[in-house]
Design a protein around this motif. Structure first.
Motif, PDB file in Angstrom:
ATOM      1  N   LEU A  29      19.662  12.542  37.781  1.00 34.26           N
ATOM      2  CA  LEU A  29      18.520  13.306  37.620  1.00 34.26           C
ATOM      3  C   LEU A  29      17.533  12.853  38.384  1.00 34.26           C
ATOM      4  O   LEU A  29      17.538  11.389  38.317  1.00 34.26           O
ATOM      5  CB  LEU A  29      18.086  13.540  36.089  1.00 34.26           C
ATOM      6  N   ASP A  49       8.010  11.887  32.032  1.00 32.38           N
ATOM      7  CA  ASP A  49       7.096  12.624  31.086  1.00 32.38           C
ATOM      8  C   ASP A  49       6.506  11.602  29.948  1.00 32.38           C
ATOM      9  O   ASP A  49       5.297  11.227  29.870  1.00 32.38           O
ATOM     10  CB  ASP A  49       7.556  13.977  30.529  1.00 32.38           C
ATOM     11  N   ASP A  72      10.905  15.180  33.913  1.00 33.93           N
ATOM     12  CA  ASP A  72      10.552  16.398  34.129  1.00 33.93           C
ATOM     13  C   ASP A  72      11.085  16.693  35.806  1.00 33.93           C
ATOM     14  O   ASP A  72      10.756  16.079  36.721  1.00 33.93           O
ATOM     15  CB  ASP A  72       9.066  16.676  34.360  1.00 33.93           C
ATOM     16  N   GLY A 129      11.475  19.580  38.278  1.00 36.40           N
ATOM     17  CA  GLY A 129      11.159  20.843  38.515  1.00 36.40           C
ATOM     18  C   GLY A 129      10.680  21.935  37.537  1.00 36.40           C
ATOM     19  O   GLY A 129      11.054  23.157  37.662  1.00 36.40           O
ATOM     20  N   GLY A 130      10.031  21.190  36.751  1.00 34.00           N
ATOM     21  CA  GLY A 130       9.578  22.142  35.588  1.00 34.00           C
ATOM     22  C   GLY A 130      10.285  22.107  34.441  1.00 34.00           C
ATOM     23  O   GLY A 130       9.992  22.669  33.366  1.00 34.00           O
ATOM     24  N   VAL A 131      11.638  21.483  34.335  1.00 36.03           N
ATOM     25  CA  VAL A 131      12.538  21.515  33.393  1.00 36.03           C
ATOM     26  C   VAL A 131      12.551  20.217  32.696  1.00 36.03           C
ATOM     27  O   VAL A 131      12.690  19.343  33.485  1.00 36.03           O
ATOM     28  CB  VAL A 131      13.954  21.824  33.655  1.00 36.03           C
ATOM     29  N   GLY A 132      12.453  19.997  31.355  1.00 32.10           N
ATOM     30  CA  GLY A 132      12.328  18.593  30.964  1.00 32.10           C
ATOM     31  C   GLY A 132      13.796  18.275  30.499  1.00 32.10           C
ATOM     32  O   GLY A 132      14.446  19.037  29.641  1.00 32.10           O
ATOM     33  N   TYR A 133      14.435  17.102  30.620  1.00 27.98           N
ATOM     34  CA  TYR A 133      15.700  16.683  30.327  1.00 27.98           C
ATOM     35  C   TYR A 133      15.504  15.385  29.352  1.00 27.98           C
ATOM     36  O   TYR A 133      14.941  14.304  29.679  1.00 27.98           O
ATOM     37  CB  TYR A 133      16.396  16.124  31.448  1.00 27.98           C
TER      38      TYR A 133
END
Length: 221
Positions: free
Chosen positions: A5, A10, A20, A22-26
Motif C-alpha cells: 500500500l 491519516d 488513505d 485513492g480515497g479508500v482507507g486501509y
C-alpha cells in the motif's frame, strides 16, 4: 491479495495506522518497531502488507521491508504462533534479530517477546532453523535483482578489497554479508550461523560482519 500500500497516513494508533489510498482507507496493523519509523499524519507512507483471512476476520499487517514480511509469514507457520505472537516477536527483536536468534538456536531471545512461553519459543527455533538462511539471504537476493551486489572473484584470495566490493547497499547488513559468503563458496547454513554469531558479537556494518564471519569459518588448528 494486497501486497503493498502506498498513500497518505491519516492517523496513528498504538498498534495500527489508517492509510488513505485513492480515497479508500486501509487499517494496517504493525509491529512496535515499524510504528516507530512511520511518518506523522498527512505524510506519504508505503508498506508491504500481508492479509490475514479468517471466517470472521480480514486484517492487514504492514512491514517496512520484505524480509520483515517474510519472517511474519514464517513465524505464523509454527503451531501456536498467530499474528499477534508474530508481531510481538518482531516488535522485540526485529527481522535481523529474529534471523540471528533462530539461526543460533537462541530460544531465550524469542521467549523475551510478550506472550511467548518457553515451549513456543523452542518450537520456533526447531521448526524454522533450517529455513532461516533463505530468509536472511532475501536482502542479498533483492539487492542482486536491483544490480547492487558484486559477485566475488573465483579464487581463494579474500582480501580487504574483495570484502569491500562484495558489500552492497541494500537494507540488511546481515543479508549482504550472507550473500557475500555464499558467493565465496560457503554453505548456506554455515554462512548464516557465522553471520548471526558475528552480529551477536557486535559487528554491524557489512565489511565488519564479513571479516568476523570469515574468522569464525576459518579451519580450526
Amino acid at each position: 491479495m494486497i501486497g503493498k500500500l502506498s498513500g497518505r497516513l491519516d492517523y496513528r494508533a498504538t498498534d495500527h495506522v489508517l492509510i488513505d489510498v485513492g480515497g479508500v482507507g486501509y487499517m494496517v496493523y504493525c509491529s512496535e518497531r515499524t510504528m516507530a519509523v512511520l511518518p506523522g499524519p498527512g505524510e506519504a507512507v508505503s508498506l508491504f502488507t500481508e492479509l490475514l483471512v479468517r471466517e470472521d476476520l480480514l486484517q492487514l499487517f504492514g512491514f517496512t521491508t520484505l524480509i520483515e514480511k517474510e519472517w511474519h509469514r514464517m513465524l505464523m507457520t509454527v503451531q501456536g504462533v498467530g499474528a499477534k505472537a508474530s508481531m510481538a516477536i518482531l516488535s522485540t527483536l526485529g527481522p535481523d534479530g529474529v534471523s540471528r536468534a533462530v539461526t543460533l538456536g537462541d530460544w531465550n531471545a524469542i521467549k523475551a517477546a510478550k506472550g511467548i512461553g518457553p515451549k513456543t519459543a523452542q518450537k520456533v527455533v526447531l521448526e524454522l532453523k533450517d529455513k532461516a538462511p533463505k530468509v536472511m539471504a532475501m536482502g542479498g537476493s533483492l539487492a542482486a535483482a536491483q544490480g547492487t551486489v558484486v559477485a566475488a572473484p573465483e579464487n581463494d584470495d579474500v582480501n580487504d578489497d574483495v570484502i569491500e566490493r562484495v558489500a552492497s547497499s541494500s537494507a540488511s547488513s546481515q543479508a549482504e554479508a550472507l550473500s557475500a559468503l555464499i558467493n565465496l563458496g560457503y554453505a548456506h547454513g554455515d554462512a548464516a550461523s557465522a553471520v548471526a554469531q558475528a552480529a551477536g558479537d557486535g559487528a554491524a556494518e557489512t565489511p565488519a560482519l564479513i571479516r568476523a564471519a570469515l574468522k569464525l569459518l576459518a579451519p580450526k588448528e
